[in-house]
Scaffold this motif. Sequence first.
Motif, PDB file in Angstrom:
ATOM      1  N   GLY A 111      58.102  -3.507  69.004  1.00 44.54           N
ATOM      2  CA  GLY A 111      57.220  -4.350  69.812  1.00 44.54           C
ATOM      3  C   GLY A 111      57.264  -5.821  69.443  1.00 44.54           C
ATOM      4  N   LYS A 112      57.692  -6.130  68.219  1.00 46.97           N
ATOM      5  CA  LYS A 112      57.793  -7.536  67.792  1.00 46.97           C
ATOM      6  C   LYS A 112      58.926  -8.251  68.517  1.00 46.97           C
ATOM      7  N   GLY A 113      59.960  -7.489  68.879  1.00 47.66           N
ATOM      8  CA  GLY A 113      61.073  -8.081  69.606  1.00 47.66           C
ATOM      9  C   GLY A 113      61.956  -8.986  68.764  1.00 47.66           C
ATOM     10  N   LYS A 114      61.818  -8.921  67.441  1.00 52.21           N
ATOM     11  CA  LYS A 114      62.615  -9.753  66.533  1.00 52.21           C
ATOM     12  C   LYS A 114      63.518  -8.853  65.697  1.00 52.21           C
ATOM     13  N   LYS A 115      64.765  -9.229  65.542  1.00 52.50           N
ATOM     14  CA  LYS A 115      65.729  -8.418  64.798  1.00 52.50           C
ATOM     15  C   LYS A 115      65.163  -8.048  63.428  1.00 52.50           C
ATOM     16  N   SER A 116      65.151  -6.751  63.131  1.00 48.24           N
ATOM     17  CA  SER A 116      64.553  -6.266  61.889  1.00 48.24           C
ATOM     18  C   SER A 116      65.447  -5.239  61.212  1.00 48.24           C
ATOM     19  N   ASN A 117      65.467  -5.288  59.880  1.00 48.63           N
ATOM     20  CA  ASN A 117      66.238  -4.340  59.082  1.00 48.63           C
ATOM     21  C   ASN A 117      65.347  -3.177  58.654  1.00 48.63           C
ATOM     22  N   ILE A 118      65.816  -1.951  58.877  1.00 43.20           N
ATOM     23  CA  ILE A 118      64.995  -0.812  58.478  1.00 43.20           C
ATOM     24  C   ILE A 118      65.831   0.252  57.766  1.00 43.20           C
ATOM     25  N   ILE A 119      65.140   0.998  56.912  1.00 52.22           N
ATOM     26  CA  ILE A 119      65.636   2.279  56.428  1.00 52.22           C
ATOM     27  C   ILE A 119      64.577   3.313  56.781  1.00 52.22           C
ATOM     28  N   LEU A 120      64.994   4.544  56.974  1.00 46.21           N
ATOM     29  CA  LEU A 120      64.063   5.635  57.268  1.00 46.21           C
ATOM     30  C   LEU A 120      63.767   6.400  55.989  1.00 46.21           C
ATOM     31  N   ARG A 121      62.476   6.537  55.656  1.00 47.66           N
ATOM     32  CA  ARG A 121      62.116   7.345  54.484  1.00 47.66           C
ATOM     33  C   ARG A 121      61.888   8.785  54.938  1.00 47.66           C
ATOM     34  N   ILE A 122      62.705   9.681  54.404  1.00 47.60           N
ATOM     35  CA  ILE A 122      62.694  11.070  54.850  1.00 47.60           C
ATOM     36  C   ILE A 122      62.000  11.961  53.820  1.00 47.60           C
ATOM     37  N   ASN A 123      61.160  12.839  54.330  1.00 42.90           N
ATOM     38  CA  ASN A 123      60.530  13.862  53.496  1.00 42.90           C
ATOM     39  C   ASN A 123      61.535  15.015  53.394  1.00 42.90           C
ATOM     40  N   THR A 124      62.550  14.817  52.564  1.00 41.79           N
ATOM     41  CA  THR A 124      63.728  15.684  52.553  1.00 41.79           C
ATOM     42  C   THR A 124      63.419  17.143  52.260  1.00 41.79           C
ATOM     43  N   GLU A 147      68.378   3.197  71.129  1.00 38.10           N
ATOM     44  CA  GLU A 147      67.962   2.557  72.385  1.00 38.10           C
ATOM     45  C   GLU A 147      67.523   1.105  72.179  1.00 38.10           C
ATOM     46  N   ASN A 148      67.367   0.710  70.913  1.00 40.95           N
ATOM     47  CA  ASN A 148      66.833  -0.625  70.607  1.00 40.95           C
ATOM     48  C   ASN A 148      67.676  -1.355  69.564  1.00 40.95           C
ATOM     49  N   LEU A 149      68.992  -1.223  69.679  1.00 45.55           N
ATOM     50  CA  LEU A 149      69.889  -1.834  68.695  1.00 45.55           C
ATOM     51  C   LEU A 149      69.898  -3.361  68.769  1.00 45.55           C
ATOM     52  N   ASP A 150      69.377  -3.909  69.849  1.00 47.39           N
ATOM     53  CA  ASP A 150      69.253  -5.366  69.930  1.00 47.39           C
ATOM     54  C   ASP A 150      68.139  -5.871  69.017  1.00 47.39           C
ATOM     55  N   ILE A 151      67.236  -4.961  68.639  1.00 48.62           N
ATOM     56  CA  ILE A 151      66.103  -5.318  67.778  1.00 48.62           C
ATOM     57  C   ILE A 151      66.230  -4.695  66.391  1.00 48.62           C
ATOM     58  N   ILE A 152      66.625  -3.438  66.330  1.00 47.14           N
ATOM     59  CA  ILE A 152      66.639  -2.701  65.067  1.00 47.14           C
ATOM     60  C   ILE A 152      68.026  -2.693  64.434  1.00 47.14           C
ATOM     61  N   ASN A 153      68.088  -3.154  63.194  1.00 46.31           N
ATOM     62  CA  ASN A 153      69.301  -3.074  62.390  1.00 46.31           C
ATOM     63  C   ASN A 153      69.120  -1.918  61.406  1.00 46.31           C
ATOM     64  N   PHE A 154      69.671  -0.772  61.760  1.00 45.99           N
ATOM     65  CA  PHE A 154      69.528   0.431  60.929  1.00 45.99           C
ATOM     66  C   PHE A 154      70.408   0.307  59.695  1.00 45.99           C
ATOM     67  N   LYS A 155      69.768   0.358  58.506  1.00 39.37           N
ATOM     68  CA  LYS A 155      70.503   0.173  57.247  1.00 39.37           C
ATOM     69  C   LYS A 155      70.763   1.484  56.509  1.00 39.37           C
ATOM     70  N   GLY A 156      69.891   2.505  56.732  1.00 40.26           N
ATOM     71  CA  GLY A 156      70.116   3.761  56.024  1.00 40.26           C
ATOM     72  C   GLY A 156      68.836   4.518  55.740  1.00 40.26           C
ATOM     73  N   PHE A 157      68.789   5.139  54.554  1.00 38.59           N
ATOM     74  CA  PHE A 157      67.737   6.105  54.243  1.00 38.59           C
ATOM     75  C   PHE A 157      67.160   5.912  52.844  1.00 38.59           C
ATOM     76  N   SER A 158      65.940   6.393  52.701  1.00 38.21           N
ATOM     77  CA  SER A 158      65.358   6.666  51.389  1.00 38.21           C
ATOM     78  C   SER A 158      64.674   8.019  51.501  1.00 38.21           C
ATOM     79  N   PHE A 159      64.133   8.516  50.401  1.00 39.27           N
ATOM     80  CA  PHE A 159      63.448   9.808  50.479  1.00 39.27           C
ATOM     81  C   PHE A 159      62.194   9.806  49.619  1.00 39.27           C
ATOM     82  N   HIS A 160      61.309  10.749  49.915  1.00 40.81           N
ATOM     83  CA  HIS A 160      60.073  10.908  49.151  1.00 40.81           C
ATOM     84  C   HIS A 160      60.170  12.139  48.265  1.00 40.81           C
TER      85      HIS A 160
END
Length: 200
Positions: A111-124, A147-160
Amino acid sequence: NGVKHIIFPEIFEENILGFQNIFEKNQIDYGIFYSLKANKSKELAYSAFNKGIGIEVSSYYELCFAKKIGFRGNRIICSGTLKSKKYINLAVKMNTIISIDNKYELQQIIGKGKKSNIILRINTLNYTSKFGIRTSDCSWFYKKISENLDIINFKGFSFHLSGYSLIERIKSVEILLHECNIANQYNLTAQIIDIGGGIP
C-alpha cells in the motif's frame, strides 16, 4: 541500585572476526547482523557499526537508535511481529530489509507504493505461535509478491525457532531451501536465508 554489567567490546569484535573467518574459509556469501533486542548494550551496537556488520531491530524505537548510530539500507533487518504503522513507514523510508510475519504487514508495504526489500519469516516447524508464516500459507505470499514486483523486492527467507536446537535449525534451513525452489516457480529468486541468532 540495580545490577551493573561490564562489557568488553574487544571480545565481541573477536567473535565477529571468528564468524567472518569461518564463512570466508568455506567461501560462503554471508552477512552478520547484531540483534539489538537480545543484546541491549549500546556500546556493542556502536562496535557492530564500526566493524561494518549489520543490525537487526525489532521495534520503531530500536530502528530510530540504529539510524542515529548511522546504519542504513540493507545493513538493517527490521523484524518483530505486529509491527506498528510508524515502524513500517520508517523501515520503508530507510530502504531496510523488512522481515514479514503476516499478510497484514505485506499488504501495508504494498500500500505504500514505494520499492521495499523483504524477507519472509517462515514458521518452518509449524509451532503454535504468533511468529512467522506457516508453510501451508506460503503460496499466498508468493502470488501476492509476484503480482507486485514493481513494489516488492523479494530477498529471501528467515525462520522462527522456539529454542536453540541445532537439529531444528538445520531442519529449518532444509525446509527453506525447498521453499526457494517453490518460490522460483513464481519467478522469485531468494538471495538470503537468515539462519537466526542465539548461537551458543
